[in-house]
Motif scaffolding. Structure first.
Motif, PDB file in Angstrom:
ATOM      1  N   ALA A 144      22.659  48.544  16.860  1.00  0.00           N
ATOM      2  CA  ALA A 144      23.097  50.165  16.717  1.00  0.00           C
ATOM      3  C   ALA A 144      23.716  50.256  15.650  1.00  0.00           C
ATOM      4  CB  ALA A 144      24.030  50.388  17.941  1.00  0.00           C
ATOM      5  N   ALA A 145      23.629  51.544  14.981  1.00  0.00           N
ATOM      6  CA  ALA A 145      24.194  51.958  13.785  1.00  0.00           C
ATOM      7  C   ALA A 145      25.881  51.921  14.032  1.00  0.00           C
ATOM      8  CB  ALA A 145      23.773  53.330  13.320  1.00  0.00           C
ATOM      9  N   SER A 146      26.373  51.753  12.968  1.00  0.00           N
ATOM     10  CA  SER A 146      28.072  51.636  12.876  1.00  0.00           C
ATOM     11  C   SER A 146      28.488  53.187  13.251  1.00  0.00           C
ATOM     12  CB  SER A 146      28.531  51.221  11.496  1.00  0.00           C
ATOM     13  OG  SER A 146      28.049  52.103  10.447  1.00  0.00           O
ATOM     14  N   THR A 147      27.674  54.233  13.002  1.00  0.00           N
ATOM     15  CA  THR A 147      28.191  55.463  13.502  1.00  0.00           C
ATOM     16  C   THR A 147      27.579  56.070  14.774  1.00  0.00           C
ATOM     17  OG1 THR A 147      26.371  56.341  12.106  1.00  0.00           O
ATOM     18  CG2 THR A 147      28.374  56.186  11.045  1.00  0.00           C
ATOM     19  N   ALA A 148      26.878  55.156  15.295  1.00  0.00           N
ATOM     20  CA  ALA A 148      26.326  55.456  16.771  1.00  0.00           C
ATOM     21  C   ALA A 148      27.575  55.777  17.854  1.00  0.00           C
ATOM     22  CB  ALA A 148      25.151  54.477  17.114  1.00  0.00           C
ATOM     23  N   SER A 149      27.049  56.142  19.079  1.00  0.00           N
ATOM     24  CA  SER A 149      27.706  56.080  20.063  1.00  0.00           C
ATOM     25  C   SER A 149      27.132  55.394  21.212  1.00  0.00           C
ATOM     26  CB  SER A 149      28.279  57.358  20.709  1.00  0.00           C
ATOM     27  OG  SER A 149      29.222  58.054  19.705  1.00  0.00           O
ATOM     28  N   LEU A 150      27.675  54.431  22.228  1.00  0.00           N
ATOM     29  CA  LEU A 150      27.059  54.050  23.213  1.00  0.00           C
ATOM     30  C   LEU A 150      27.330  54.748  24.460  1.00  0.00           C
ATOM     31  CD1 LEU A 150      27.745  49.901  22.276  1.00  0.00           C
ATOM     32  CD2 LEU A 150      25.779  51.601  21.850  1.00  0.00           C
ATOM     33  N   VAL A 151      26.182  54.829  25.460  1.00  0.00           N
ATOM     34  CA  VAL A 151      26.576  55.564  26.543  1.00  0.00           C
ATOM     35  C   VAL A 151      26.511  54.350  27.728  1.00  0.00           C
ATOM     36  CG1 VAL A 151      25.617  57.339  28.331  1.00  0.00           C
ATOM     37  CG2 VAL A 151      25.568  57.740  25.891  1.00  0.00           C
ATOM     38  N   PHE A 152      27.373  54.288  28.344  1.00  0.00           N
ATOM     39  CA  PHE A 152      27.609  53.309  29.605  1.00  0.00           C
ATOM     40  C   PHE A 152      27.433  54.234  31.058  1.00  0.00           C
ATOM     41  CE2 PHE A 152      29.735  51.492  26.176  1.00  0.00           C
ATOM     42  CZ  PHE A 152      29.664  50.132  26.127  1.00  0.00           C
ATOM     43  N   SER A 153      26.278  53.773  31.557  1.00  0.00           N
ATOM     44  CA  SER A 153      26.372  54.353  32.899  1.00  0.00           C
ATOM     45  C   SER A 153      25.596  53.440  34.268  1.00  0.00           C
ATOM     46  CB  SER A 153      25.062  55.368  32.987  1.00  0.00           C
ATOM     47  OG  SER A 153      23.762  54.969  32.628  1.00  0.00           O
ATOM     48  N   ASN A 154      26.262  53.740  35.363  1.00  0.00           N
ATOM     49  CA  ASN A 154      25.930  52.745  36.417  1.00  0.00           C
ATOM     50  C   ASN A 154      25.981  53.723  37.756  1.00  0.00           C
ATOM     51  OD1 ASN A 154      25.216  50.691  37.718  1.00  0.00           O
ATOM     52  ND2 ASN A 154      26.941  49.625  37.915  1.00  0.00           N
ATOM     53  N   ILE A 155      25.277  53.432  38.696  1.00  0.00           N
ATOM     54  CA  ILE A 155      25.426  54.249  40.091  1.00  0.00           C
ATOM     55  C   ILE A 155      26.824  53.894  40.662  1.00  0.00           C
ATOM     56  CG2 ILE A 155      24.675  54.321  42.560  1.00  0.00           C
ATOM     57  CD1 ILE A 155      21.606  53.425  41.232  1.00  0.00           C
ATOM     58  N   GLY A 156      27.487  55.024  41.076  1.00  0.00           N
ATOM     59  CA  GLY A 156      28.802  55.071  41.767  1.00  0.00           C
ATOM     60  C   GLY A 156      29.901  55.116  40.701  1.00  0.00           C
ATOM     61  N   TYR A 157      29.396  55.151  39.199  1.00  0.00           N
ATOM     62  CA  TYR A 157      30.704  55.152  38.337  1.00  0.00           C
ATOM     63  C   TYR A 157      30.308  56.476  37.360  1.00  0.00           C
ATOM     64  CZ  TYR A 157      31.871  50.446  39.455  1.00  0.00           C
ATOM     65  OH  TYR A 157      32.264  49.411  40.087  1.00  0.00           O
ATOM     66  N   VAL A 158      31.359  56.937  36.792  1.00  0.00           N
ATOM     67  CA  VAL A 158      31.166  58.100  35.977  1.00  0.00           C
ATOM     68  C   VAL A 158      30.630  57.644  34.573  1.00  0.00           C
ATOM     69  CG1 VAL A 158      32.441  59.956  34.543  1.00  0.00           C
ATOM     70  CG2 VAL A 158      33.053  59.606  36.836  1.00  0.00           C
ATOM     71  N   SER A 159      29.743  57.902  33.801  1.00  0.00           N
ATOM     72  CA  SER A 159      29.196  57.637  32.533  1.00  0.00           C
ATOM     73  C   SER A 159      30.111  57.861  31.574  1.00  0.00           C
ATOM     74  CB  SER A 159      27.943  58.373  32.159  1.00  0.00           C
ATOM     75  OG  SER A 159      26.727  58.505  33.033  1.00  0.00           O
ATOM     76  N   GLN A 160      30.192  57.044  30.562  1.00  0.00           N
ATOM     77  CA  GLN A 160      31.310  57.028  29.454  1.00  0.00           C
ATOM     78  C   GLN A 160      30.635  56.691  28.101  1.00  0.00           C
ATOM     79  OE1 GLN A 160      34.540  54.173  30.107  1.00  0.00           O
ATOM     80  NE2 GLN A 160      35.619  55.215  28.425  1.00  0.00           N
ATOM     81  N   THR A 161      30.869  57.530  27.400  1.00  0.00           N
ATOM     82  CA  THR A 161      30.597  57.384  25.768  1.00  0.00           C
ATOM     83  C   THR A 161      31.523  56.837  24.945  1.00  0.00           C
ATOM     84  OG1 THR A 161      28.992  59.337  26.062  1.00  0.00           O
ATOM     85  CG2 THR A 161      29.320  58.721  23.866  1.00  0.00           C
ATOM     86  N   VAL A 162      31.100  55.892  24.142  1.00  0.00           N
ATOM     87  CA  VAL A 162      32.146  55.132  23.458  1.00  0.00           C
ATOM     88  C   VAL A 162      31.369  55.025  22.020  1.00  0.00           C
ATOM     89  CG1 VAL A 162      33.416  53.131  23.197  1.00  0.00           C
ATOM     90  CG2 VAL A 162      33.038  53.706  25.496  1.00  0.00           C
ATOM     91  N   PRO A 163      32.098  55.565  20.876  1.00  0.00           N
ATOM     92  CA  PRO A 163      31.543  55.464  19.256  1.00  0.00           C
ATOM     93  C   PRO A 163      31.883  54.151  19.330  1.00  0.00           C
ATOM     94  CG  PRO A 163      33.946  56.545  19.631  1.00  0.00           C
ATOM     95  CD  PRO A 163      33.361  56.322  21.209  1.00  0.00           C
ATOM     96  N   VAL A 164      30.882  53.428  18.520  1.00  0.00           N
ATOM     97  CA  VAL A 164      30.914  52.200  17.774  1.00  0.00           C
ATOM     98  C   VAL A 164      31.867  52.188  16.519  1.00  0.00           C
ATOM     99  CG1 VAL A 164      29.459  50.313  16.645  1.00  0.00           C
ATOM    100  CG2 VAL A 164      28.447  51.759  18.463  1.00  0.00           C
ATOM    101  N   ASN A 165      32.205  53.269  15.837  1.00  0.00           N
ATOM    102  CA  ASN A 165      33.030  53.233  14.850  1.00  0.00           C
ATOM    103  C   ASN A 165      32.903  51.943  13.840  1.00  0.00           C
ATOM    104  OD1 ASN A 165      34.046  55.663  15.278  1.00  0.00           O
ATOM    105  ND2 ASN A 165      35.506  54.993  16.593  1.00  0.00           N
ATOM    106  N   GLY A 166      31.929  51.212  13.673  1.00  0.00           N
ATOM    107  CA  GLY A 166      31.789  50.184  12.565  1.00  0.00           C
ATOM    108  C   GLY A 166      32.061  48.627  13.411  1.00  0.00           C
ATOM    109  N   ARG A 167      32.443  48.832  14.623  1.00  0.00           N
ATOM    110  CA  ARG A 167      32.773  47.512  15.358  1.00  0.00           C
ATOM    111  C   ARG A 167      31.680  46.817  15.757  1.00  0.00           C
ATOM    112  NH1 ARG A 167      36.571  50.374  19.649  1.00  0.00           N
ATOM    113  NH2 ARG A 167      34.859  51.678  19.844  1.00  0.00           N
ATOM    114  N   SER A 168      31.609  45.477  15.939  1.00  0.00           N
ATOM    115  CA  SER A 168      30.656  44.578  16.382  1.00  0.00           C
ATOM    116  C   SER A 168      30.889  44.127  17.824  1.00  0.00           C
ATOM    117  CB  SER A 168      30.499  43.653  15.663  1.00  0.00           C
ATOM    118  OG  SER A 168      31.686  42.582  15.299  1.00  0.00           O
ATOM    119  N   VAL A 169      32.181  44.475  18.160  1.00  0.00           N
ATOM    120  CA  VAL A 169      32.243  43.857  19.637  1.00  0.00           C
ATOM    121  C   VAL A 169      32.987  45.061  20.342  1.00  0.00           C
ATOM    122  CG1 VAL A 169      33.751  42.360  21.235  1.00  0.00           C
ATOM    123  CG2 VAL A 169      32.742  41.546  19.071  1.00  0.00           C
TER     124      VAL A 169
END
Length: 89
Positions: free
Chosen positions: A64-89
């Motif tokens: 992913a690009a360092s400026t991208a955001s990751l979207v985490f989703s799963n059945i039974g959970y609220v989706s969450q968007t987390v910015p990468v902000n240049g991190r690798s972990v």
């Protein structure tokens, strides 16, 4: 005229290479309320078709690009968007 076309094509290729150079490997672990890894969580780079799912221990890895955001989703959970902000972990 031919020189201009060749120069323009060269610039396009140079810009494309620069865009891909900013993509880096991002890894992590998705955990639940009990701090146990969650298997099968969808992890997607926001606005793209790039994504993966977590393994049986909740671990994931993708590019992913360092400026991208990751979207985490799963059945039974609220989706969450987390910015990468240049991190690798």
């Amino acid at each position: 005229m031919k020189k201009n076309v060749v120069f323009f094509v060269f610039l396009l290729l140079l810009c494309q290479g620069y865009a891909f150079a900013q993509s880096a490997r991002v890894t992590g672990k998705v955990t639940g309320p009990d701090n146990q890894g969650l298997p099968g969580v969808n992890v997607q780079v926001n606005g793209t078709t790039t994504g993966t799912s977590t393994d049986v221990d909740g671990n994931f890895a993708l590019n992913a690009a360092s400026t991208a955001s990751l979207v985490f989703s799963n059945i039974g959970y609220v989706s969450q968007t987390v910015p990468v902000n240049g991190r690798s972990v």
